[in-house]
Design a protein around this motif. Sequence first.
Motif, PDB file in Angstrom:
ATOM      1  N   PHE A 148       0.758  -1.243   0.230  1.00 51.81           N
ATOM      2  CA  PHE A 148       0.068  -0.219  -0.120  1.00 51.81           C
ATOM      3  C   PHE A 148       0.730   1.092   0.021  1.00 51.81           C
ATOM      4  CE2 PHE A 148      -2.493   3.404   1.871  1.00 51.81           C
ATOM      5  CZ  PHE A 148      -3.684   3.057   1.175  1.00 51.81           C
ATOM      6  N   PHE A 149       0.712   2.227  -0.961  1.00 53.33           N
ATOM      7  CA  PHE A 149       1.441   3.378  -0.974  1.00 53.33           C
ATOM      8  C   PHE A 149       0.850   4.670  -0.712  1.00 53.33           C
ATOM      9  CE2 PHE A 149       3.493   0.260  -3.988  1.00 53.33           C
ATOM     10  CZ  PHE A 149       4.815   0.590  -3.840  1.00 53.33           C
ATOM     11  N   ASP A 150       1.646   5.481   0.008  1.00 48.64           N
ATOM     12  CA  ASP A 150       0.774   6.667   0.238  1.00 48.64           C
ATOM     13  C   ASP A 150       1.992   7.738  -0.183  1.00 48.64           C
ATOM     14  OD1 ASP A 150      -0.400   9.031   1.102  1.00 48.64           O
ATOM     15  OD2 ASP A 150      -0.358   8.573   3.392  1.00 48.64           O
ATOM     16  N   VAL A 151       1.615   8.009  -1.444  1.00 46.94           N
ATOM     17  CA  VAL A 151       2.837   8.895  -2.261  1.00 46.94           C
ATOM     18  C   VAL A 151       2.847  10.407  -1.806  1.00 46.94           C
ATOM     19  CG1 VAL A 151       3.803   9.598  -4.336  1.00 46.94           C
ATOM     20  CG2 VAL A 151       2.742   7.061  -4.206  1.00 46.94           C
ATOM     21  N   ALA A 152       3.846  10.690  -1.540  1.00 44.79           N
ATOM     22  CA  ALA A 152       4.273  12.212  -1.451  1.00 44.79           C
ATOM     23  C   ALA A 152       4.020  13.038  -2.379  1.00 44.79           C
ATOM     24  CB  ALA A 152       5.644  12.426  -0.861  1.00 44.79           C
ATOM     25  N   LYS A 153       3.333  14.135  -2.444  1.00 43.70           N
ATOM     26  CA  LYS A 153       2.796  14.901  -3.485  1.00 43.70           C
ATOM     27  C   LYS A 153       3.978  15.667  -4.082  1.00 43.70           C
ATOM     28  CE  LYS A 153      -2.151  15.434  -2.493  1.00 43.70           C
ATOM     29  NZ  LYS A 153      -3.190  16.534  -2.582  1.00 43.70           N
ATOM     30  N   ASP A 154       4.142  15.513  -5.590  1.00 39.64           N
ATOM     31  CA  ASP A 154       5.169  16.186  -6.137  1.00 39.64           C
ATOM     32  C   ASP A 154       4.917  16.376  -7.825  1.00 39.64           C
ATOM     33  OD1 ASP A 154       7.606  17.351  -7.438  1.00 39.64           O
ATOM     34  OD2 ASP A 154       8.981  16.227  -6.245  1.00 39.64           O
ATOM     35  N   ALA A 155       4.170  17.380  -8.122  1.00 43.11           N
ATOM     36  CA  ALA A 155       3.598  17.231  -9.311  1.00 43.11           C
ATOM     37  C   ALA A 155       4.616  17.171 -10.419  1.00 43.11           C
ATOM     38  CB  ALA A 155       2.781  18.479  -9.789  1.00 43.11           C
ATOM     39  N   SER A 156       5.946  17.806 -10.174  1.00 43.41           N
ATOM     40  CA  SER A 156       7.077  17.928 -11.380  1.00 43.41           C
ATOM     41  C   SER A 156       7.799  16.591 -11.419  1.00 43.41           C
ATOM     42  CB  SER A 156       8.002  18.991 -10.886  1.00 43.41           C
ATOM     43  OG  SER A 156       8.517  19.012  -9.828  1.00 43.41           O
ATOM     44  N   HIS A 157       7.453  15.542 -10.590  1.00 40.42           N
ATOM     45  CA  HIS A 157       8.343  14.533 -10.392  1.00 40.42           C
ATOM     46  C   HIS A 157       7.388  13.111 -10.128  1.00 40.42           C
ATOM     47  CE1 HIS A 157      11.436  17.319  -9.340  1.00 40.42           C
ATOM     48  NE2 HIS A 157      12.155  16.650  -9.782  1.00 40.42           N
ATOM     49  N   PRO A 158       6.700  12.781 -11.267  1.00 39.15           N
ATOM     50  CA  PRO A 158       5.816  11.696 -11.172  1.00 39.15           C
ATOM     51  C   PRO A 158       6.483  10.313 -10.434  1.00 39.15           C
ATOM     52  CG  PRO A 158       5.913  12.334 -13.250  1.00 39.15           C
ATOM     53  CD  PRO A 158       6.970  13.177 -12.734  1.00 39.15           C
ATOM     54  N   PHE A 159       5.745   9.549  -9.611  1.00 44.17           N
ATOM     55  CA  PHE A 159       5.934   8.402  -8.976  1.00 44.17           C
ATOM     56  C   PHE A 159       5.603   7.391  -9.734  1.00 44.17           C
ATOM     57  CE2 PHE A 159       6.072   5.242  -5.695  1.00 44.17           C
ATOM     58  CZ  PHE A 159       7.174   5.674  -4.923  1.00 44.17           C
ATOM     59  N   ILE A 160       6.515   6.301 -10.010  1.00 46.31           N
ATOM     60  CA  ILE A 160       6.224   5.154 -10.952  1.00 46.31           C
ATOM     61  C   ILE A 160       6.553   3.668 -10.048  1.00 46.31           C
ATOM     62  CG2 ILE A 160       6.562   4.146 -13.082  1.00 46.31           C
ATOM     63  CD1 ILE A 160       7.379   6.745 -14.320  1.00 46.31           C
ATOM     64  N   ILE A 161       5.592   2.894  -9.913  1.00 48.30           N
ATOM     65  CA  ILE A 161       6.037   1.529  -9.447  1.00 48.30           C
ATOM     66  C   ILE A 161       5.833   0.747 -10.726  1.00 48.30           C
ATOM     67  CG2 ILE A 161       5.115  -0.212  -7.909  1.00 48.30           C
ATOM     68  CD1 ILE A 161       3.711   3.240  -7.587  1.00 48.30           C
ATOM     69  N   HIS A 162       6.915  -0.154 -10.818  1.00 50.30           N
ATOM     70  CA  HIS A 162       7.144  -1.106 -11.757  1.00 50.30           C
ATOM     71  C   HIS A 162       6.869  -2.617 -11.121  1.00 50.30           C
ATOM     72  CE1 HIS A 162       8.967   1.823 -14.360  1.00 50.30           C
ATOM     73  NE2 HIS A 162       9.817   1.884 -13.479  1.00 50.30           N
ATOM     74  N   THR A 163       6.048  -3.515 -11.786  1.00 53.32           N
ATOM     75  CA  THR A 163       5.870  -4.778 -11.530  1.00 53.32           C
ATOM     76  C   THR A 163       6.271  -5.467 -12.849  1.00 53.32           C
ATOM     77  OG1 THR A 163       3.607  -5.043 -11.969  1.00 53.32           O
ATOM     78  CG2 THR A 163       4.126  -4.055  -9.819  1.00 53.32           C
ATOM     79  N   ASP A 164       6.332  -6.725 -12.666  1.00 53.85           N
ATOM     80  CA  ASP A 164       6.535  -7.646 -14.156  1.00 53.85           C
ATOM     81  C   ASP A 164       5.363  -7.418 -15.031  1.00 53.85           C
ATOM     82  OD1 ASP A 164       4.842  -9.180 -12.526  1.00 53.85           O
ATOM     83  OD2 ASP A 164       5.600 -10.888 -13.207  1.00 53.85           O
TER      84      ASP A 164
END
Length: 310
Positions: A148-164
């Motif tokens: 479970f992710f609670d991602v810190a907001k940063d509009a200029s740096h998207p957060f990407i999670i890779h799975t297979d």
Amino acid sequence: MPDKLYNNIKHFLEDKPSLKGEEMWNNWYNNPEKNLENNSENEVLISSSKSKLRREVNAIKKTDSVISLHPKKWMMAASVLFVLGLSGFLYKASTAVSQKQYTAKLGQHGKITLADGTQVWLNAGSVLKYPKTFKGNTREVTLTGEAFFDVAKDASHPFIIHTDKMDTKVLGTSFNIQAYPDKNIQEVSVVTGKVNVKSIVTDENVNVTPGQKAVFKSKTNKLHAFTDVPINSISLWRRNIIVFEDTPLSEVIATINRDYNVVVELKNKELNNLKISAYFKELPADQVIALVCNIINASYNQQAGVYIIE
């Protein structure tokens, strides 16, 4: 490599007059990194990849006509290749050092806060790979398992999670990703914000918002979006609640093994075709196994610490 360029370099290495060959070699030797970039005829000779550079020099070295080369020239060639090889090694080493890994052991949950303030809760048997510090235009991590992710907001740096199977891209939101290798589906369920989920198998992508989820099915390689997902049902595992919804028995057993760090074996393989819907809240392993057996009209016994369903 064109014959003219090939001969220019070959003649220079043989210590024969070749101003063009000397110029090209010196440019390569003095500015190896610069010459890795694309630029007119040097691109053909030098290329944009270190492996291709090595192949080009080896091609010259192996040519029958190149028998006796000036020692200084070969020292120069060796130096260039050594520097290129060393730079590649140092790059890989620095990349390896900057990458970290956090693992939630079988039967346990884990929580970690990343450098940008993003909080991640990991379910049992899950692994998160992440950089010590985020650099560049994106924040990227790799997940195996469930989190479970609670991602810190940063509009200029998207957060990407890779799975297979999927790439999940967000700016700042909270959501659950389930991507265990032993499951036929992978899911992204959203609690807050907006999430884009892309299949790396077919390049399909969907946007999901609170109360929705994206599901990738391995059997069909299809990505689907579903609505009307109760938000309070997302990531129930964080409260030690196990939910099975029309889940194949083989996956049920895999979940029990992972969540409780036990070994459950199915003696009657025909039972693998059964599917189960059930809800277990904060129950010990033996009670969960007993209830599963009751649902499928089976029994179990324990031998040398192994639960055997028959």
